[in-house]
Design a protein around this motif. Structure first.
Motif, short mmCIF file in Angstrom:
data_model
loop_
_atom_site.label_atom_id
_atom_site.label_comp_id
_atom_site.label_asym_id
_atom_site.label_seq_id
_atom_site.Cartn_x
_atom_site.Cartn_y
_atom_site.Cartn_z
N ARG A 85 0.96 -1.13 -0.07
CA ARG A 85 -0.06 -0.05 -0.07
C ARG A 85 0.88 1.18 -0.04
O ARG A 85 2.27 1.14 0.27
N VAL A 86 0.31 2.35 -0.30
CA VAL A 86 0.92 3.53 -0.63
C VAL A 86 0.41 4.84 0.46
O VAL A 86 -0.42 4.44 0.90
N ARG A 87 1.41 5.56 0.97
CA ARG A 87 1.00 6.64 1.53
C ARG A 87 1.82 7.88 1.05
O ARG A 87 2.98 7.88 0.96
N ARG A 88 0.97 8.79 0.86
CA ARG A 88 1.62 10.03 0.25
C ARG A 88 1.63 11.07 1.18
O ARG A 88 0.88 11.35 2.17
N GLU A 89 2.93 11.73 1.07
CA GLU A 89 3.38 12.96 2.14
C GLU A 89 3.57 13.90 1.15
O GLU A 89 4.94 14.03 0.89
N GLY A 90 2.80 15.01 0.98
CA GLY A 90 3.36 15.78 -0.10
C GLY A 90 3.54 15.08 -1.44
O GLY A 90 2.55 14.77 -2.02
N LYS A 91 4.99 15.35 -1.90
CA LYS A 91 5.11 14.67 -3.44
C LYS A 91 5.72 13.40 -3.18
O LYS A 91 5.92 12.79 -4.16
N GLN A 92 5.95 13.05 -1.85
CA GLN A 92 6.72 11.92 -1.72
C GLN A 92 5.76 10.64 -1.59
O GLN A 92 4.59 10.77 -0.90
N ILE A 93 6.00 9.51 -2.06
CA ILE A 93 5.17 8.38 -1.78
C ILE A 93 5.96 7.43 -1.24
O ILE A 93 6.95 7.22 -1.49
N TYR A 94 5.32 6.65 0.01
CA TYR A 94 6.14 5.66 0.44
C TYR A 94 5.06 4.37 0.44
O TYR A 94 4.01 4.33 0.60
N TYR A 95 6.13 3.41 0.62
CA TYR A 95 5.29 1.88 0.29
C TYR A 95 5.61 0.87 1.52
O TYR A 95 6.57 1.38 2.37
N THR A 96 4.75 0.22 1.71
CA THR A 96 4.82 -0.82 2.86
C THR A 96 3.96 -1.89 2.50
O THR A 96 3.14 -1.68 1.73
N LEU A 97 4.09 -3.23 3.10
CA LEU A 97 3.32 -4.27 2.94
C LEU A 97 1.83 -3.81 3.40
O LEU A 97 1.53 -3.08 4.29
N ASP A 98 0.82 -4.43 2.48
CA ASP A 98 -0.50 -3.98 2.83
C ASP A 98 -0.78 -4.33 3.91
O ASP A 98 -1.66 -3.61 4.76
N ASP A 99 -0.61 -5.69 4.62
CA ASP A 99 -1.06 -5.97 5.81
C ASP A 99 -0.24 -7.19 6.52
O ASP A 99 0.64 -7.59 5.93
N ASP A 100 -0.63 -7.84 7.55
CA ASP A 100 0.16 -8.85 8.56
C ASP A 100 0.11 -10.08 7.69
O ASP A 100 1.03 -10.83 7.61
N HIS A 101 -0.64 -10.15 6.69
CA HIS A 101 -1.09 -11.50 6.19
C HIS A 101 0.33 -11.63 5.22
O HIS A 101 0.83 -12.73 4.77
N VAL A 102 0.42 -10.55 4.36
CA VAL A 102 1.37 -10.63 3.46
C VAL A 102 2.80 -10.91 4.12
O VAL A 102 3.53 -11.86 3.70
N LYS A 103 3.04 -10.35 5.24
CA LYS A 103 4.27 -10.75 6.11
C LYS A 103 4.36 -12.15 6.61
O LYS A 103 5.34 -12.57 6.24
N LYS A 104 3.04 -12.61 7.09
CA LYS A 104 2.97 -13.79 7.34
C LYS A 104 3.39 -14.89 6.22
O LYS A 104 4.06 -15.89 6.35
N ILE A 105 2.94 -14.52 5.02
CA ILE A 105 3.18 -15.46 3.79
C ILE A 105 4.43 -15.52 3.45
O ILE A 105 5.20 -16.53 3.39
N ILE A 106 5.17 -14.42 3.74
CA ILE A 106 6.50 -14.31 3.24
C ILE A 106 7.49 -15.10 4.35
O ILE A 106 8.24 -15.99 4.18
N GLU A 107 7.13 -14.69 5.58
CA GLU A 107 7.88 -15.70 6.86
C GLU A 107 7.62 -16.90 6.90
O GLU A 107 8.53 -17.83 6.95
#
Length: 115
Positions: A85-107
């Motif tokens: 998912r993304v979060r916009r702060e001014g012109k900057q866009i930050y990315y992170t995993l969408d939720d804990d499910h994604v992290k659990k799948i990777i782990e």
């Protein structure tokens, strides 16, 4: 006698599995497509990089020593599949995993590979 008890137990387990409903074919295709997304090492590297904190495309590119265009393309695929998912702060866009499910799948995948 022990064989008979074990045989009955195995038969009960088989019946229980038969009763478990198999998801619709469309759902199974969607699941297969999800796992295809995880089949690319660049995308896995990106997901690892952003698994614990938000990062911009530039930060991810620097951390992985890759071109920004490559990172942007892969982030687009990950977003389309609702893995980041993304979060916009001014012109900057930050990315992170969408939720804990994604992290659990990777782990879980990593745990399986490391066994």
């Amino acid at each position: 006698m022990n064989r008979l008890i074990n045989g009955d137990r195995n038969m009960a387990e088989l019946n229980e599995k038969k009763e478990k409903e198999i998801p619709d074919l469309e759902v199974l295709f969607d699941l297969a497509d999800l796992f295809k997304v995880f089949g690319d090492s660049t995308r896995i590297r990106i997901m690892f990089a952003i698994s614990d904190n938000e990062m911009s495309v530039l930060s991810i590119a620097e951390a992985l020593n890759m071109e920004q265009s490559t990172i942007s393309h892969q982030l687009r695929v990950l977003r389309q599949n609702k893995l980041v998912r993304v979060r916009r702060e001014g012109k900057q866009i930050y990315y992170t995993l969408d939720d804990d499910h994604v992290k659990k799948i990777i782990e879980m995948g990593l745990d399986h590979v490391l066994e």
